[in-house]
Design an enzyme around this catalytic site. Structure first.
Site, PDB file in Angstrom:
ATOM      1  N   ASN A  10      -0.126 -18.596-160.689  1.00 16.57           N
ATOM      2  CA  ASN A  10      -1.513 -18.962-160.382  1.00 16.57           C
ATOM      3  C   ASN A  10      -2.218 -17.736-159.811  1.00 16.57           C
ATOM      4  OD1 ASN A  10      -3.915 -20.027-159.506  1.00 16.57           O
ATOM      5  ND2 ASN A  10      -3.016 -21.289-157.877  1.00 16.57           N
ATOM      6  N   LYS A  12      -5.228 -17.396-159.021  1.00 19.49           N
ATOM      7  CA  LYS A  12      -6.363 -17.724-158.132  1.00 19.49           C
ATOM      8  C   LYS A  12      -7.595 -16.898-158.559  1.00 19.49           C
ATOM      9  CE  LYS A  12      -2.997 -19.242-154.810  1.00 19.49           C
ATOM     10  NZ  LYS A  12      -2.622 -19.553-153.444  1.00 19.49           N
ATOM     11  N   HIS A 100      -4.821 -28.434-156.285  1.00 21.37           N
ATOM     12  CA  HIS A 100      -4.279 -27.358-155.449  1.00 21.37           C
ATOM     13  C   HIS A 100      -4.850 -27.504-154.036  1.00 21.37           C
ATOM     14  CE1 HIS A 100      -3.478 -23.385-153.828  1.00 21.37           C
ATOM     15  NE2 HIS A 100      -2.554 -23.280-154.757  1.00 21.37           N
ATOM     16  N   GLU A 102      -6.028 -25.475-152.080  1.00 22.09           N
ATOM     17  CA  GLU A 102      -7.284 -24.741-151.858  1.00 22.09           C
ATOM     18  C   GLU A 102      -8.478 -25.542-152.379  1.00 22.09           C
ATOM     19  OE1 GLU A 102      -5.900 -21.075-153.585  1.00 22.09           O
ATOM     20  OE2 GLU A 102      -4.515 -20.907-151.895  1.00 22.09           O
ATOM     21  N   GLU A 172       3.717 -27.908-152.593  1.00 22.63           N
ATOM     22  CA  GLU A 172       3.288 -26.674-151.931  1.00 22.63           C
ATOM     23  C   GLU A 172       2.912 -26.965-150.483  1.00 22.63           C
ATOM     24  OE1 GLU A 172       1.831 -23.596-155.017  1.00 22.63           O
ATOM     25  OE2 GLU A 172       0.136 -24.657-154.194  1.00 22.63           O
ATOM     26  N   GLY A 178       0.483 -18.257-149.162  1.00 23.46           N
ATOM     27  CA  GLY A 178      -0.155 -16.970-148.867  1.00 23.46           C
ATOM     28  C   GLY A 178       0.132 -16.461-147.461  1.00 23.46           C
ATOM     29  N   SER A 218       4.549 -18.694-151.062  1.00 25.84           N
ATOM     30  CA  SER A 218       5.195 -17.416-150.747  1.00 25.84           C
ATOM     31  C   SER A 218       6.491 -17.177-151.522  1.00 25.84           C
ATOM     32  CB  SER A 218       5.429 -17.291-149.232  1.00 25.84           C
ATOM     33  OG  SER A 218       4.197 -17.301-148.541  1.00 25.84           O
TER      34      SER A 218
HETATM   35  O1  LIG Z   1      -0.544 -21.738-156.412  1.00 31.11           O
HETATM   36  C1  LIG Z   1       0.167 -20.972-155.757  1.00 31.11           C
HETATM   37  C2  LIG Z   1       0.387 -21.189-154.353  1.00 31.11           C
HETATM   38  O2  LIG Z   1      -0.767 -21.493-153.661  1.00 31.11           O
HETATM   39  C3  LIG Z   1       1.261 -20.188-153.671  1.00 31.11           C
HETATM   40  O3  LIG Z   1       0.588 -19.008-153.355  1.00 31.11           O
HETATM   41  P1  LIG Z   1       1.433 -17.803-152.714  1.00 31.11           P
HETATM   42  O4  LIG Z   1       2.611 -17.598-153.617  1.00 31.11           O
HETATM   43  O5  LIG Z   1       0.494 -16.640-152.688  1.00 31.11           O
HETATM   44  O6  LIG Z   1       1.860 -18.275-151.361  1.00 31.11           O
END
Ligand SMILES: O=C[C@H](O)COP(=O)(O)O
Length: 261
Positions: A10, A12, A100, A102, A172, A178, A218
């Site tokens: 992803n 983002k 998600h 977010e 998640e 993140g 992460s």
């Molecule tokens: O969609 C992915 C997740 O929000 C994980 O993000 P991350 O690997 O940067 O923690």
């Protein structure tokens, strides 16, 4: 039932369409065809990159798939800024991320919206990756299992067993996204096992045994091996590490069981 692992990157809101082409080329170069028998690998770029990614993947017959980060609950009409499932299907998307954290947090998407988006994805032949996960306060209160099960139930409410069989779930924990704070493999397994158990009730034992459940938060090349080795964890939804071609290819190869590229 053997479930093929899925690694979904992803991106983002990162990378323009030129940067997207470069990243996909590098991932594909680092991940020869032999890996794709053992792992599905998909990239989830911003909407503006999808057409370029499609052209590259289809033109070069790459074995990667691609998807989108969100979908409208509507098919068409006066919904400024939205993108429909039909549009994404026409672009050749395989997956769409739904719910998600977010989007749940920054755009106030509730379970009813997530359910409507899941239905919109299914209607257009897209595979929704339905995200659930608890915040730190829920985890610290020790209520993470019941919280995730309730969120799963509400996000899939009323779907048929056949619909559920076409979905991917992503667990998640919000506190791990993140932040560099990855949940332990045992933490991931605990919730993913509870999700699979609940899927038996929502659909059937057969369907529950076939649905892929991903962990996200992460994930990187160092921790992915232990995470995907868990019985009920079938891959990862990867954020930050999916923007680095070498690392994303390496963690995909690890999920495939090796060897390292
Ligand atoms: O969609 C992915 C997740 O929000 C994980 O993000 P991350 O690997 O940067 O923690």
């Amino acid at each position: 039932m053997a479930r093929k692992p899925l690694i979904a990157g992803n991106w983002k809101m990162n990378l323009n369409h030129l940067e997207a082409i470069s990243l996909v080329q590098k991932i594909a170069f680092s991940l020869p065809a032999k890996y794709f028998d053992k792992v599905d690998v998909t990239v989830i770029p911003p909407f503006t990159d999808i057409r370029s990614v499609q052209t590259l993947i289809e033109g070069d017959k790459l074995l990667l798939t691609f998807g989108a980060q969100d979908v409208s609950t509507h098919d068409s009409g006066a919904y400024t800024g939205e993108i429909s499932g039909g549009m994404l299907a026409k672009l050749g998307c395989t997956f769409v991320v739904v719910g998600h954290s977010e989007r749940r947090t920054l755009h106030s998407e509730d379970d009813a919206t997530v359910l409507a988006k899941t239905k919109a994805a299914l209607k257009h032949g897209l595979t929704p990756i339905v995200c659930i996960g608890e915040g730190l306060n829920i985890r610290e209160a020790g209520e993470h299992v019941s919280y995730n099960v309730a969120q799963l139930r509400a996000s899939l409410e009323g779907l048929s067993a056949e619909d559920i069989s076409k979905i991917v779930i992503a667990y998640e924990p919000v506190w791990a996204i993140g932040t560099g704070k990855v949940a332990s493999a045992a933490d991931a397994q605990e919730v993913c096992a509870a999700i699979r158990e609940e899927l038996q009730t929502l659909a059937s034992a057969d369907v529950a045994a076939g649905v892929r459940i991903l962990y996200g938060g992460s994930v990187n090349a160092k921790n992915v091996g232990e995470i995907v080795a868990q019985n009920d964890v079938d891959g990862a939804l990867v954020g930050g590490a999916s923007l680095k071609a070498d690392e994303f290819a390496t963690l995909s190869a690890i999920a495939a069981g090796g060897p390292l590229p």
